[in-house]
Design an enzyme around this catalytic site. Structure first.
Site, PDB file in Angstrom:
ATOM      1  N   GLY A  12      -4.639   2.266  -4.149  1.00  0.00           N
ATOM      2  CA  GLY A  12      -3.226   2.613  -4.246  1.00  0.00           C
ATOM      3  C   GLY A  12      -2.376   1.361  -4.341  1.00  0.00           C
ATOM      4  N   ASP A  13      -1.096   1.558  -4.590  1.00  0.00           N
ATOM      5  CA  ASP A  13      -0.141   0.432  -4.684  1.00  0.00           C
ATOM      6  C   ASP A  13      -0.501  -0.548  -5.790  1.00  0.00           C
ATOM      7  OD1 ASP A  13       1.011   1.455  -2.285  1.00  0.00           O
ATOM      8  OD2 ASP A  13      -0.559   0.436  -1.158  1.00  0.00           O
ATOM      9  N   LYS A  16       1.552   1.104 -10.297  1.00  0.00           N
ATOM     10  CA  LYS A  16       1.497   2.165 -11.309  1.00  0.00           C
ATOM     11  C   LYS A  16       2.874   2.501 -11.850  1.00  0.00           C
ATOM     12  CE  LYS A  16      -0.614   5.005  -8.408  1.00  0.00           C
ATOM     13  NZ  LYS A  16      -1.010   4.120  -7.328  1.00  0.00           N
ATOM     14  N   ASN A  38       3.893  10.948   0.363  1.00  0.00           N
ATOM     15  CA  ASN A  38       3.197   9.773   0.920  1.00  0.00           C
ATOM     16  C   ASN A  38       3.161   8.646  -0.112  1.00  0.00           C
ATOM     17  OD1 ASN A  38       1.511  11.403  -0.645  1.00  0.00           O
ATOM     18  ND2 ASN A  38      -0.329  11.006   0.526  1.00  0.00           N
ATOM     19  N   ALA A  39       3.365   8.986  -1.385  1.00  0.00           N
ATOM     20  CA  ALA A  39       3.307   7.992  -2.452  1.00  0.00           C
ATOM     21  C   ALA A  39       4.614   7.215  -2.527  1.00  0.00           C
ATOM     22  CB  ALA A  39       3.066   8.693  -3.785  1.00  0.00           C
ATOM     23  N   GLY A  40       4.559   6.112  -3.224  1.00  0.00           N
ATOM     24  CA  GLY A  40       5.789   5.351  -3.436  1.00  0.00           C
ATOM     25  C   GLY A  40       5.677   4.449  -4.646  1.00  0.00           C
ATOM     26  N   HIS A  41       6.531   4.673  -5.639  1.00  0.00           N
ATOM     27  CA  HIS A  41       6.597   3.770  -6.790  1.00  0.00           C
ATOM     28  C   HIS A  41       7.959   3.119  -6.758  1.00  0.00           C
ATOM     29  CE1 HIS A  41       3.337   5.967  -8.637  1.00  0.00           C
ATOM     30  NE2 HIS A  41       4.045   7.055  -8.757  1.00  0.00           N
ATOM     31  N   GLN A 223      -1.362   7.287  -5.156  1.00  0.00           N
ATOM     32  CA  GLN A 223      -2.466   6.658  -4.395  1.00  0.00           C
ATOM     33  C   GLN A 223      -3.474   6.005  -5.359  1.00  0.00           C
ATOM     34  OE1 GLN A 223      -1.929  10.289  -3.227  1.00  0.00           O
ATOM     35  NE2 GLN A 223      -0.217   9.391  -2.161  1.00  0.00           N
ATOM     36  N   ARG A 302       5.063  -1.337   5.531  1.00  0.00           N
ATOM     37  CA  ARG A 302       3.976  -2.095   6.183  1.00  0.00           C
ATOM     38  C   ARG A 302       3.474  -3.237   5.307  1.00  0.00           C
ATOM     39  NH1 ARG A 302      -0.358   2.487   7.669  1.00  0.00           N
ATOM     40  NH2 ARG A 302       0.391   3.323   5.702  1.00  0.00           N
ATOM     41  N   PRO A 303       3.167  -4.420   5.924  1.00  0.00           N
ATOM     42  CA  PRO A 303       2.541  -5.480   5.123  1.00  0.00           C
ATOM     43  C   PRO A 303       1.168  -5.019   4.662  1.00  0.00           C
ATOM     44  CG  PRO A 303       2.678  -6.110   7.451  1.00  0.00           C
ATOM     45  CD  PRO A 303       3.348  -4.778   7.323  1.00  0.00           C
TER      46      PRO A 303
HETATM   47  P1  IMP Z   1      -1.992  10.006   4.180  1.00  0.00           P
HETATM   48  O1  IMP Z   1      -2.025  10.178   2.695  1.00  0.00           O
HETATM   49  O2  IMP Z   1      -0.576   9.834   4.706  1.00  0.00           O
HETATM   50  O3  IMP Z   1      -2.762  11.048   4.917  1.00  0.00           O
HETATM   51  O4  IMP Z   1      -2.718   8.626   4.521  1.00  0.00           O
HETATM   52  C1  IMP Z   1      -4.108   8.461   4.354  1.00  0.00           C
HETATM   53  C2  IMP Z   1      -4.435   7.082   3.818  1.00  0.00           C
HETATM   54  O5  IMP Z   1      -3.945   6.963   2.492  1.00  0.00           O
HETATM   55  C3  IMP Z   1      -3.802   5.928   4.601  1.00  0.00           C
HETATM   56  O6  IMP Z   1      -4.684   4.814   4.579  1.00  0.00           O
HETATM   57  C4  IMP Z   1      -2.563   5.622   3.802  1.00  0.00           C
HETATM   58  O7  IMP Z   1      -2.098   4.287   4.007  1.00  0.00           O
HETATM   59  C5  IMP Z   1      -3.085   5.834   2.403  1.00  0.00           C
HETATM   60  N1  IMP Z   1      -2.030   6.146   1.439  1.00  0.00           N
HETATM   61  C6  IMP Z   1      -1.397   7.303   1.265  1.00  0.00           C
HETATM   62  N2  IMP Z   1      -0.524   7.222   0.262  1.00  0.00           N
HETATM   63  C7  IMP Z   1      -0.628   5.991  -0.241  1.00  0.00           C
HETATM   64  C8  IMP Z   1      -0.014   5.307  -1.346  1.00  0.00           C
HETATM   65  O8  IMP Z   1       0.808   5.839  -2.096  1.00  0.00           O
HETATM   66  N3  IMP Z   1      -0.420   4.024  -1.537  1.00  0.00           N
HETATM   67  C9  IMP Z   1      -1.349   3.432  -0.770  1.00  0.00           C
HETATM   68  N4  IMP Z   1      -1.938   4.026   0.251  1.00  0.00           N
HETATM   69  C10 IMP Z   1      -1.599   5.291   0.510  1.00  0.00           C
END
Ligand code: IMP
Length: 427
Positions: A12-13, A16, A38-41, A223, A302-303
């Protein structure tokens, strides 16, 4: 007419957002098929920065339709926060369609996500605490509440009552916390239901109709491959399938409809959350990558943990996603290093291997086998073609292509839309 999938090839990250933004311009429809907010662009347009979490990146183009497919989990509070913020920034937010089949994230999902993480202690996953896992748990347990339920008052009341009762038993038995308030949740979500009415539809039918009408469809992965619940570093994964296959079930578009799969990979590797990371540089090199690459989470701040490029990971991504092209992001971050390393294999128990291990104990034991490259000192952020890149940068890229057997179609040399070297068309 084409269907193009974009997936993250690492954890992820991968940056994209920028490539999604570029391809979104050529697409008629942009679709999210898995995960939630949970995603972030981050997308930078001119000097303006847009942080997108749940809404597809096509929102930044007036004529593009943005679809949240059936495979996503939908948090209305997060959605409207993002929707209202984009509107306030002057973005036209009318072109959004949300699948009636998508599951709804409720306050107890978020709360239980946080409580479960706290209870894991040192074994925590490092989730975003957005309730994603608990919402998918309800989906798989077949007790989830879908958007089509939320929009029917009586049905929603009945299902919510049953869920709040059940979640209160869990919350009290496992965590001893105060019960969830049915009425407060009902009132809050009834408000969302009223706002959602014009946005929710059968997106499976819509997407297939658009495909048959000859439209270009971009499937926007969130992700990354190693966060896939099946193909990633379980249990340090998310609860969905951020791989190409996840899109077929997550949108209702059949596998043989996909024309191209673009895998985004950073020129190095990062990871958030816990779990083994073979090429991690927990030292001055990692600090420098973090600073130069601004490696801090968009969603959580988060770093990120940083390390050298790991091609064992990307090879796994090539195979499980069927990548037809690679987009390499953040190459400019590597400018100024005397020497660069790429991991080409792992040494596990004295045996050299290139297959990404299923067992995290093997991954934790793996020693990286590196190929070393001379760095470049030139500023590459203004390069607009492959030929303008310094010779050492081209050597670095040529190695990646020959190792993976997949062309690098795009190279990003800076955050702006214009700072992209384009070598191949995908639509
Ligand atoms: P969850 O998706 O919040 O359940 O997190 C599960 C795992 O996926 C954790 O390690 C998060 O840091 C990681 N994660 C979820 N979404 C992202 C994303 O967009 N980028 C990077 N890591 C992610």
């Amino acid at each position: 007419m084409a269907v193009v999938v974009i997936v993250g090839a690492q954890w992820g990250d991968e940056g994209k957002g920028k490539f999604i933004d570029y391809l979104a311009k050529q697409a008629d429809v942009v679709v999210r098929g898995q995960g939630g907010n949970n995603a972030g662009h981050t997308v930078v347009v001119d000097t303006k920065k847009y942080a997108l979490h749940l809404i597809p990146s096509g929102i930044l183009y007036d004529d593009t339709v943005n679809v949240l497919g059936n495979g996503i989990v939908f948090d209305p509070s997060g959605f409207f926060e993002e929707y209202d913020a984009l509107k306030a920034q002057g973005v036209a937010v009318e072109n959004i369609k949300i699948s009636s089949r998508a599951h709804v994230v409720l306050p107890y999902h978020r709360e239980l996500d946080g409580l479960a993480e706290a209870a894991r202690g040192d074994a925590k996953i490092g989730t975003t605490k957005k309730g994603i896992g608990p919402c998918y748990m309800d989906k798989v347990a077949r007790t989830g509440i879908r958007l089509l339920d939320l929009l029917k008052e009586d049905r929603f009341a009945e299902k919510l009552r049953a869920q709040v009762d059940q979640k209160n038993q869990i919350a009290q038995a496992l965590y001893g916390v105060k019960p969830f308030d049915y009425q407060a949740i009902y009132d809050e979500y009834s408000g969302y239901a009223a706002r959602l009415k014009g946005l929710v539809c059968d997106t499976v039918a819509y997407l297939n109709d658009e495909l048959e009408a000859g439209k270009n469809i971009l499937l926007e992965g969130a992700q990354g491959t190693l966060l896939d619940i099946d193909l990633g570093t379980y249990p340090y994964v998310t609860s969905s399938h951020p791989t190409a296959g996840g899109f077929t079930v997550g949108t209702g578009l059949a596998p043989n409809r996909i024309d191209n799969v673009l895998g985004i990979t950073k020129a190095y590797t990062t990871r958030v959350g816990a779990g083994p990371f073979v090429t991690e540089q927990d030292n001055a090199i990692g600090d420098r990558i973090r600073q130069q690459g601004n490696e801090f989470g968009v969603t959580t701040g988060r770093p990120r943990r940083c390390g050298w490029l790991d091609l064992v990971i990307v090879r796994h991504a090539v195979r499980v996603n069927g990548l037809t092209a690679i987009a390499l992001s953040l190459l400019d971050v590597l400018s100024g290093f005397d020497e660069l390393k790429i991991c080409r294999a792992y040494l596990i128990d004295g045996i050299e291997c290139v297959d990404f291990p299923a067992d995290l104990a093997d991954l934790a034991a793996a020693q990286p086998i590196y190929q070393t490259f001379a760095g470049w000192s030139e500023d590459i952020s203004g390069c607009t073609s492959y030929d303008q890149l310094p010779e050492n940068a081209r050597r670095y890229l040529a190695y990646i292509e020959s190792y993976l057997g997949v062309p690098i179609a795009f190279i990003s040399v800076g955050a702006k839309r214009s700072q992209t070297i384009i070598r191949q068309a995908l639509f």
